[in-house]
Design a protein around this motif. Structure first.
Motif, PDB file in Angstrom:
ATOM      1  N   HIS A   1      -0.750   2.291  -6.891  1.00 47.64           N
ATOM      2  CA  HIS A   1      -2.057   2.951  -6.068  1.00 47.64           C
ATOM      3  C   HIS A   1      -2.489   4.494  -6.596  1.00 47.64           C
ATOM      4  CE1 HIS A   1      -0.818  -0.087  -3.368  1.00 47.64           C
ATOM      5  NE2 HIS A   1      -2.144  -0.360  -3.194  1.00 47.64           N
ATOM      6  N   ALA A   2      -1.776   4.807  -7.912  1.00 49.39           N
ATOM      7  CA  ALA A   2      -1.700   6.249  -8.489  1.00 49.39           C
ATOM      8  C   ALA A   2      -3.085   6.715  -8.398  1.00 49.39           C
ATOM      9  CB  ALA A   2      -1.062   6.201  -9.783  1.00 49.39           C
ATOM     10  N   LYS A   3      -4.218   5.944  -8.949  1.00 56.83           N
ATOM     11  CA  LYS A   3      -5.405   6.275  -9.293  1.00 56.83           C
ATOM     12  C   LYS A   3      -6.034   6.498  -7.618  1.00 56.83           C
ATOM     13  CE  LYS A   3      -8.777   6.281 -12.414  1.00 56.83           C
ATOM     14  NZ  LYS A   3      -8.854   6.562 -14.036  1.00 56.83           N
ATOM     15  N   ALA A   4      -5.913   5.759  -6.736  1.00 53.03           N
ATOM     16  CA  ALA A   4      -6.531   5.679  -5.336  1.00 53.03           C
ATOM     17  C   ALA A   4      -5.819   6.948  -4.526  1.00 53.03           C
ATOM     18  CB  ALA A   4      -6.177   4.319  -4.691  1.00 53.03           C
ATOM     19  N   LEU A   5      -4.524   7.281  -4.750  1.00 47.58           N
ATOM     20  CA  LEU A   5      -3.912   8.263  -4.107  1.00 47.58           C
ATOM     21  C   LEU A   5      -4.341   9.557  -4.710  1.00 47.58           C
ATOM     22  CD1 LEU A   5      -0.206   6.696  -4.205  1.00 47.58           C
ATOM     23  CD2 LEU A   5      -1.769   7.428  -2.113  1.00 47.58           C
ATOM     24  N   GLY A   6      -4.822   9.736  -5.869  1.00 49.22           N
ATOM     25  CA  GLY A   6      -5.115  10.898  -6.600  1.00 49.22           C
ATOM     26  C   GLY A   6      -3.802  12.252  -6.496  1.00 49.22           C
TER      27      GLY A   6
ATOM     28  N   PRO B   1       4.905   3.901   2.706  1.00 52.40           N
ATOM     29  CA  PRO B   1       3.442   4.286   2.743  1.00 52.40           C
ATOM     30  C   PRO B   1       2.725   4.267   3.870  1.00 52.40           C
ATOM     31  CG  PRO B   1       3.947   2.353   1.284  1.00 52.40           C
ATOM     32  CD  PRO B   1       5.370   2.629   1.982  1.00 52.40           C
ATOM     33  N   LEU B   2       1.988   5.298   4.387  1.00 50.80           N
ATOM     34  CA  LEU B   2       1.144   5.287   5.561  1.00 50.80           C
ATOM     35  C   LEU B   2      -0.057   5.115   5.534  1.00 50.80           C
ATOM     36  CD1 LEU B   2       3.349   8.495   6.692  1.00 50.80           C
ATOM     37  CD2 LEU B   2       3.637   6.120   7.562  1.00 50.80           C
ATOM     38  N   ALA B   3      -0.802   5.800   4.256  1.00 47.60           N
ATOM     39  CA  ALA B   3      -2.372   5.698   4.263  1.00 47.60           C
ATOM     40  C   ALA B   3      -2.695   5.821   2.766  1.00 47.60           C
ATOM     41  CB  ALA B   3      -2.984   6.731   5.210  1.00 47.60           C
ATOM     42  N   LEU B   4      -4.108   5.422   2.342  1.00 46.38           N
ATOM     43  CA  LEU B   4      -4.607   5.846   1.248  1.00 46.38           C
ATOM     44  C   LEU B   4      -5.723   6.588   1.720  1.00 46.38           C
ATOM     45  CD1 LEU B   4      -4.832   2.311  -0.471  1.00 46.38           C
ATOM     46  CD2 LEU B   4      -3.453   4.096  -1.285  1.00 46.38           C
ATOM     47  N   PRO B   5      -5.991   7.944   0.851  1.00 47.47           N
ATOM     48  CA  PRO B   5      -7.099   8.806   1.104  1.00 47.47           C
ATOM     49  C   PRO B   5      -8.352   8.138   0.892  1.00 47.47           C
ATOM     50  CG  PRO B   5      -5.855   9.436  -1.003  1.00 47.47           C
ATOM     51  CD  PRO B   5      -5.152   7.982  -0.305  1.00 47.47           C
ATOM     52  N   VAL B   6      -9.399   8.540   1.573  1.00 47.96           N
ATOM     53  CA  VAL B   6     -10.745   8.127   1.560  1.00 47.96           C
ATOM     54  C   VAL B   6     -11.176   9.193   0.126  1.00 47.96           C
ATOM     55  CG1 VAL B   6     -13.123   8.136   2.310  1.00 47.96           C
ATOM     56  CG2 VAL B   6     -11.215   7.586   3.880  1.00 47.96           C
TER      57      VAL B   6
END
Ligand code: ASP
Length: 339
Positions: free
Chosen positions: A141-146, A190-195
Motif C-alpha cells: 500500500h506504499a502509494k496509498a499511504l504516501g 495496520p490500522l487505517a489508510l489515509p484519505v
C-alpha cells in the motif's frame, strides 16, 4: 531469501548528535553511525546509508528538501528512510509527500532523546522505521499511504502528523485521524489508510517544481485583539517585505479580530492569503457566521480557505503552489480539496 534494499538518508537532528567537550550536544553522527548502532538491521534489510547533511531540522530549508525529493525520485531501493530533527518533521514530511511520487515506502524518523541520554529513542525509531519499510502490508500500500512518519512505534500520515510537545518522548501524534499502524513486538499492525484525494489533486495541480525559486510565505498567528501592525507593514511595502504569500493562523472556524479585518482584506488583494485554523487543523466553517470578520465575508473578500491542514502544513503547501507558478484561483482550488 533476498532482503529488501533500504536506503537511509541522514540529514542531522538530535538523532545524529554527540556531546562536545563541554557536554553540549552538537551535530556529528552520520548515516553509517546511526545504522551501526542498531546491528539487528542487517538481519532485516540490505541497508545503504548516506549522510546528506548534518543540520538541525530547525535550520533546514525548502531547497534542501526539494533536493532530497529529487534524490529519492531516482534511488534504486525498495524503501527510503530519512532521519532528521524533530522540530520541522511535520513540515518536511508533508513537503516530501507533495514532491515524491514513488510506489515504495518513504519514511521520516527522528529522536526526541539524544544519544547521550539513557533510553535514547533514536535507535528504536530507526529500527521501527526499517520494520515498517520492510512490512508486506506497507509495501503493498506504499502509494496509498504516501510519505509516513514513524515515531515511538507508531506510523503517521505526513499530512496529519504534528509535533505536539517540545520535549516529551511521545511528542508526535495525528490528532485528527490517529496513526496508520502500530508496531507490536516485531509486527506492523495496520490500522487505517489515509484519505488521499486532496493530496492527489494538490500534487497534480503542482506538477514539477524541481527548478523553481524560493517563494517566502509569512505565517501570522492571530491572537486576542491583534491590531494587525504586521499585516499593515506587508500591505504598505512596495515589495510586501519580500513575501509572496501569507498564511493566517485564524480563530475558530475562520475568523479574525474585527479591528484587523479591513487589513486582512487588503492583504488578500495584494498576495495569495490563506486562512488556516490556529486550533491546529480541522475543517473550517464556510457559511455560518455573518459580520465583517467571519468566514462568509472573508471568503467573499478573496481569502483562500485553508481546509483541514494545520497552518504549518498550509504554509508548506502555499510555498509549493507559488513555486509552481500557480495563480490565486488555482491555489484556492488546491486548498479547497482539503475541505
Ligand atoms: N532541534 C533539533 C532538530 O530539530 C531537535 C530534534 O531533533 O529533536 O534538529
Amino acid at each position: 531469501m533476498t532482503l529488501p534494499r533500504i536506503k537511509v538518508l541522514a540529514l542531522g537532528g538530535t538523532i545524529a548528535t554527540r556531546p562536545d567537550a563541554s557536554g553540549a550536544m552538537q551535530m556529528g553522527l552520520g548515516a553509517d553511525d546511526l545504522v551501526a548502532a542498531v546491528p539487528v538491521l542487517a538481519t532485516l534489510a540490505e541497508i545503504d546509508a548516506e549522510t546528506v547533511s548534518r543540520v538541525g531540522s530547525h535550520s533546514l530549508g525548502f531547497d534542501q528538501i526539494h533536493a532530497l525529493a529529487a534524490k529519492i525520485a531516482t534511488l534504486q531501493a525498495d524503501g527510503v528512510i530519512v532521519t532528521q530533527g524533530t522540530d520541522t518533521l511535520e513540515e518536511t514530511a508533508f513537503l516530501l509527500d507533495l514532491l515524491v511520487d514513488r510506489d515504495i515506502p518513504v519514511i521520516v524518523t527522528a529522536a526526541m532523546r539524544n544519544p547521550a541520554l539513557t533510553s535514547a529513542d533514536g535507535p528504536g525509531n530507526l529500527l521501527a522505521a526499517v520494520r515498517v519499510a520492510c512490512d508486506p502490508w506497507v509495501r503493498t500500500h506504499a502509494k496509498a499511504l504516501g510519505v509516513m512518519a514513524v515515531m515511538l512505534d507508531e506510523v503517521y500520515a505526513a499530512g496529519d502528523v504534528l509535533k505536539t510537545h517540545p520535549t516529551r518522548l511521545n511528542a508526535f501524534a495525528s490528532p485528527q485521524t490517529g496513526p496508520l499502524a502500530a508496531l507490536v513486538e516485531d509486527r506492523v499492525v495496520p490500522l487505517a489508510l489515509p484519505v488521499r484525494e486532496a493530496m492527489t489533486r494538490a500534487r497534480a495541480g503542482i506538477g514539477d517544481v524541481s527548478s523553481a525559486k524560493e517563494q517566502p510565505v509569512a505565517l501570522l498567528w492571530l491572537g486576542l485583539d491583534e491590531p494587525g501592525f504586521m499585516i499593515e507593514a506587508i500591505v504598505g511595502d512596495r515589495d510586501q517585505l519580500g513575501y509572496r504569500g501569507v498564511v493566517l493562523g485564524a480563530m475558530g472556524g475562520g475568523h479574525v479580530p474585527e479591528r484587523s479585518a479591513p487589513l486582512v482584506t487588503q492583504l488578500a488583494e495584494r498576495l495569495p492569503t490563506v486562512v488556516s485554523p490556529r486550533a491546529g487543523g480541522g475543517p473550517m466553517l464556510r457559511q455560518t457566521y455573518g459580520g465583517p470578520s467571519s468566514e462568509i465575508a472573508l471568503r467573499k473578500a478573496g481569502l483562500i480557505w485553508g481546509g483541514r491542514l494545520h497552518p504549518l502544513k498550509a504554509r508548506v503547501l502555499l510555498e509549493t503552489c507559488l513555486r509552481a507558478g500557480l495563480g490565486r484561483d488555482v491555489i484556492a482550488e488546491v486548498f479547497d480539496a482539503f475541505g
